[in-house]
Scaffold this motif. Structure first.
Motif, mmCIF file in Angstrom:
data_model
loop_
_atom_site.group_PDB
_atom_site.id
_atom_site.type_symbol
_atom_site.label_atom_id
_atom_site.label_comp_id
_atom_site.label_asym_id
_atom_site.label_seq_id
_atom_site.Cartn_x
_atom_site.Cartn_y
_atom_site.Cartn_z
ATOM 1 N N HIS A 189 -98.333 60.702 -113.147
ATOM 2 C CA HIS A 189 -98.569 61.825 -113.635
ATOM 3 C C HIS A 189 -95.986 62.051 -113.273
ATOM 4 N N ARG A 190 -96.170 62.727 -114.910
ATOM 5 C CA ARG A 190 -94.596 62.830 -114.689
ATOM 6 C C ARG A 190 -94.300 63.774 -114.143
ATOM 7 N N TRP A 191 -94.959 64.951 -113.510
ATOM 8 C CA TRP A 191 -94.596 65.866 -112.563
ATOM 9 C C TRP A 191 -93.872 64.742 -110.897
ATOM 10 N N GLU B 211 -90.482 66.314 -109.441
ATOM 11 C CA GLU B 211 -90.577 66.109 -107.804
ATOM 12 C C GLU B 211 -89.521 65.380 -107.302
ATOM 13 N N PHE B 212 -89.436 64.190 -107.217
ATOM 14 C CA PHE B 212 -87.776 64.439 -107.082
ATOM 15 C C PHE B 212 -86.611 64.393 -107.703
ATOM 16 N N GLY C 64 -76.250 61.655 -106.630
ATOM 17 C CA GLY C 64 -77.298 60.803 -107.038
ATOM 18 C C GLY C 64 -78.864 60.801 -107.468
ATOM 19 N N VAL C 65 -79.472 59.808 -108.449
ATOM 20 C CA VAL C 65 -80.937 60.006 -107.880
ATOM 21 C C VAL C 65 -80.848 59.809 -106.832
ATOM 22 N N ASP C 66 -82.714 60.354 -106.240
ATOM 23 C CA ASP C 66 -82.711 60.309 -104.820
ATOM 24 C C ASP C 66 -83.597 58.685 -105.246
ATOM 25 N N MET D 250 -95.045 69.404 -97.655
ATOM 26 C CA MET D 250 -96.183 68.815 -99.162
ATOM 27 C C MET D 250 -94.731 68.477 -99.625
ATOM 28 N N HIS D 251 -93.288 68.477 -100.383
ATOM 29 C CA HIS D 251 -92.649 68.315 -101.162
ATOM 30 C C HIS D 251 -91.909 66.764 -100.589
ATOM 31 N N GLU D 252 -92.108 66.576 -99.631
ATOM 32 C CA GLU D 252 -91.040 65.792 -98.972
ATOM 33 C C GLU D 252 -92.240 64.936 -98.988
ATOM 34 N N ARG D 253 -93.716 65.488 -98.524
ATOM 35 C CA ARG D 253 -94.299 63.790 -98.529
ATOM 36 C C ARG D 253 -95.301 62.809 -100.251
ATOM 37 N N VAL D 254 -94.853 63.718 -101.036
ATOM 38 C CA VAL D 254 -94.401 63.566 -102.360
ATOM 39 C C VAL D 254 -93.421 62.103 -102.624
ATOM 40 N N THR D 255 -92.399 62.439 -101.856
ATOM 41 C CA THR D 255 -90.803 61.679 -102.212
ATOM 42 C C THR D 255 -90.568 60.898 -101.763
#
Length: 518
Positions: free
Chosen positions: A320-322, A326-327, A336-338, A451-456
Motif C-alpha cells: 500500500h502507498r500509505w 509514512e517514510f 534527504g529521503v529516508d 509504531m511508526h518506527e517499526r513501519v519504516t
C-alpha cells in the motif's frame, strides 16, 4: 557463502514395521529405522540438521510463512489472479484446505516431529557431553520457533512433545500452555548454546538467538519485564562484549540494505537467519539436493511490462502507498529521503533500477501508482525471479531487538530510558534523534512513535501481523475500522473468524480432538 546447509542430510525415521500372526518379520539391515538410527555422534548431527532442513519446505520460511505474515497485514494487499490465494489474503477464504494454510500446518509439525526425535533420542547417545547438549539446545530452539509461528497464527494447537505415531490424535492445548512450552524450551536451550560459531557452522542457532526469541515470545504476550530480561543479554549483557577484536557481537551495520542481500549475510546485525541457496536439482523435497532456495521472489515481484520481457514476478501481492507516506513524514538531517524507503519499496519515486530496468520500463502504464515490497527480491543481480532465490531470510535482526527492547521499557513506564535504543536505529537512517526532536513523550505517545518506527524499519520482514496482534488491533472493532482506512481488505475482516487461521479441514477430518478456530 553458505556453510552448513549446502547439503541437508535427509534420513528416514521409519516407524516400527507392522507384523501379523504367522508372518516372518525380519529387519532389513539396509533400511534405516528408529531402532538402527540414533547410535552415534554423526546420527545426532544428521538428526539436528534434518530439523533445519524443514526451513526449505513451502509451509515454513521458503514460501507461505512470508506470504501470510506480510500482505495479510495492513501494509499489503492481494493483486493475484489466483483466486484461492487472493481470498486468503483479503479475508474471504472459504476453502479450508487451501494449500498455503495446509502447508503451514503440515510443514511446521514436520519440523516439530524432527525436533522431538532429537530431544528424545540424542540424550541416549554416547558422545561428547557439551556437543550433545548443544544439539539438544538447537532442537529445542527450533521446536520453540515453529511453535511460536503456530500459536501466533492458529492460537490453540496440539502441543506434541514426544515423537508422534500415525495413530496419535493429539488434542489442542491452550494458548497459554503453548507459550509456556516455548519459554521453557528457550530457557533450557540458551545456556547450552554458544555465543558464536566458527565459519564451518555459520547459521546455526546461537545463545543470542535463543534469548532474542525468548524475549519476543514474552513481548508478544505483553510480559514486558520478562521480555526485557531476555533481550538484555543482547543489548546490555554478555552479547555486547563477545565480538571479535573488541567489537560488540551484535550491532547495527552501517548500510541498511546489507540486511537483504545475498552478498552480506550473517553480518553483525543478524541474530538468526534461514540459510538459502540458489540450488535445485530434484523435486523430492527431502532429498539432499532438493530446493534450498528462497521462493519469495516470484510471488512478491512485479509482473512484466511487455510480453517478451523477463518475468520479474507473478505480481501476486503489492504494498500500500500509505507505507511510502509514512517514510515521507520526516527528512534526514541532510534534507534527504529516508534511505530505507528505497530498500523497502519499488515505486515510481525510487530512482534506482530494478532487474536492470527503470520503474517506467518495468511496470505497465496502468500500474504506475502501485508499489511492491522490495526486500528479499533479486532485482539487484538478476533480470527475473525464480523459486531458487539465494537471499537468506533474517528471522530476527538486531535493529528489531533494539526496538522491541524500547517497547519493553516503555511498557514498564521507563520511557525516558527507551529513547536511546530507538535513536540507534534512527541514526543509521540519517534521521535526527527522538531525544532531540520529541523529548518527554508520554508512554502512550511513545508507543505511537514506536509504531511508526517499526513501519519504516521493518516493513516486509514478517513482523507487521505480529505487531498488530500484540498491540490489540485484531481484537477491537474500532481499531479494525482504523485498519480499513489503510487497507480496504479489512472491510472483510471478522474478528471471530479471521484473527486466527482456520485449522485445515483435512486435519479436522482425521482428528476428532480438534475444534475449528471459529
Amino acid at each position: 557463502m553458505k556453510k552448513i546447509f549446502s547439503y541437508i542430510m535427509a534420513f528416514a525415521l521409519a516407524g516400527v514395521a507392522m507384523s501379523c500372526e504367522h508372518t516372518l518379520d525380519i529387519e532389513n539391515p539396509n533400511e534405516i529405522s528408529e531402532q538402527s538410527f540414533w547410535r552415534s555422534e554423526n546420527d545426532a548431527l544428521a538428526g539436528v540438521n534434518a530439523v533445519y532442513g524443514a526451513f526449505y519446505r513451502n509451509g515454513t520460511y521458503a514460501r507461505w510463512l512470508q506470504m501470510y505474515l506480510n500482505p495479510r497485514s495492513d501494509d499489503g494487499f492481494a493483486s493475484t489472479g489466483w483466486g484461492e490465494l487472493r481470498s486468503t489474503i483479503d479475508f474471504t477464504q472459504v476453502d479450508l484446505n487451501f494449500e498455503g494454510t495446509r502447508n503451514i500446518w503440515d510443514h511446521h509439525y514436520r519440523a516439530i516431529f524432527r525436533a522431538n526425535q532429537v530431544i528424545t533420542n540424542v540424550p541416549n547417545i554416547q558422545m561428547d557431553e557439551t556437543l550433545k547438549q548443544r544439539y539438544i539446545g538447537e532442537a529445542k530452539f527450533l521446536r520453540a520457533l515453529h511453535y511460536f509461528n503456530m500459536v501466533s497464527l492458529f492460537r490453540s494447537v496440539p502441543l506434541v512433545l514426544e515423537p508422534s505415531r500415525p495413530t496419535d490424535l493429539p488434542p489442542q492445548s491452550s494458548e497459554e500452555a503453548v507459550w509456556a512450552q516455548i519459554e521453557k524450551d528457550l530457557s533450557e536451550a540458551a545456556p547450552n548454546l554458544p555465543a558464536k560459531y566458527d565459519a564451518a557452522n555459520l547459521g546455526r542457532v546461537t545463545k543470542g538467538a535463543a534469548y532474542a526469541l525468548l524475549g519476543k515470545a514474552h513481548l508478544q504476550q505483553r510480559e514486558y519485564q520478562q521480555a526485557l530480561d531476555a533481550f538484555a543479554w543482547l543489548v546490555d549483557g554478555n552479547g555486547t562484549r563477545l565480538g571479535l577484536s573488541g567489537n560488540d557481537l551484535y550491532d547495527i551495520v552501517p548500510n541498511y540494505r546489507d540486511n537483504f542481500l545475498h552478498t552480506t549475510e550473517n553480518n553483525r546485525e543478524s541474530v538468526f537467519e534461514v540459510q538459502f541457496l540458489a540450488l535445485q536439482s530434484t523435486t523430492d523435497e527431502d532429498a539432499p539436493t532438493s530446493n534450498l532456495g528462497n521462493q519469495r521472489g516470484p510471488f512478491f515481484g512485479p509482473g512484466r511490462r511487455n510480453q517478451g520481457d523477463p518475468q520479474a514476478g507473478f505480481n501476486d501481492v503489492q504494498m500500500h502507498r500509505w507505507v511510502i507516506d509514512e517514510f515521507m513524514e520526516e527528512r534526514t538531517t541532510s534534507n534527504g529521503v529516508d534511505p530505507r524507503l528505497y530498500v523497502t519499496a519499488i515505486y515510481n519515486g525510487n530512482p534506482e533500477t530494478f532487474y536492470g530496468r527503470t520503474f517506467g520500463q518495468l511496470v505497465p502504464d496502468d500500474q504506475m501508482q502501485r508499489a511492491w515490497y522490495r526486500k528479499y527480491l533479486n532485482d539487484y543481480h538478476r533480470q527475473d525471479e525464480t523459486f531458487e532465490g539465494p537471499i537468506n531470510f533474517r528471522v530476527i535482526r538486531y535493529a528489531d531487538v533494539l526496538l522491541m527492547y524500547a517497547e519493553c521499557l516503555n511498557g514498564l513506564n521507563r520511557t525516558s530510558e527507551a529513547y536511546q535504543y530507538v535513536d540507534r536505529v534512527r541514526r543509521r537512517a540519517g534521521l535526527a534523534t527522538l531525544t532531540a526532536t520529541k523529548p518527554g513523550l508520554s508512554a502512550a505517545a511513545f508507543l505511537q512513535q514506536l509504531m511508526h518506527e517499526r513501519v519504516t524499519e521493518l516493513t516486509g520482514e514478517s513482523t507487521r501481523w505480529l505487531d498488530l496482534l500484540r498491540w490489540g488491533y485484531l481484537d477491537d472493532q474500532s481499531r479494525i475500522n482504523e485498519l480499513k482506512t489503510r487497507d480496504p481488505e479489512f472491510n472483510n475482516f471478522d474478528i471471530g473468524r479471521d484473527k486466527w487461521l482456520p485449522i485445515p479441514q483435512s486435519e479436522l477430518d482425521i482428528n476428532p480432538n480438534l475444534s475449528q478456530n471459529f
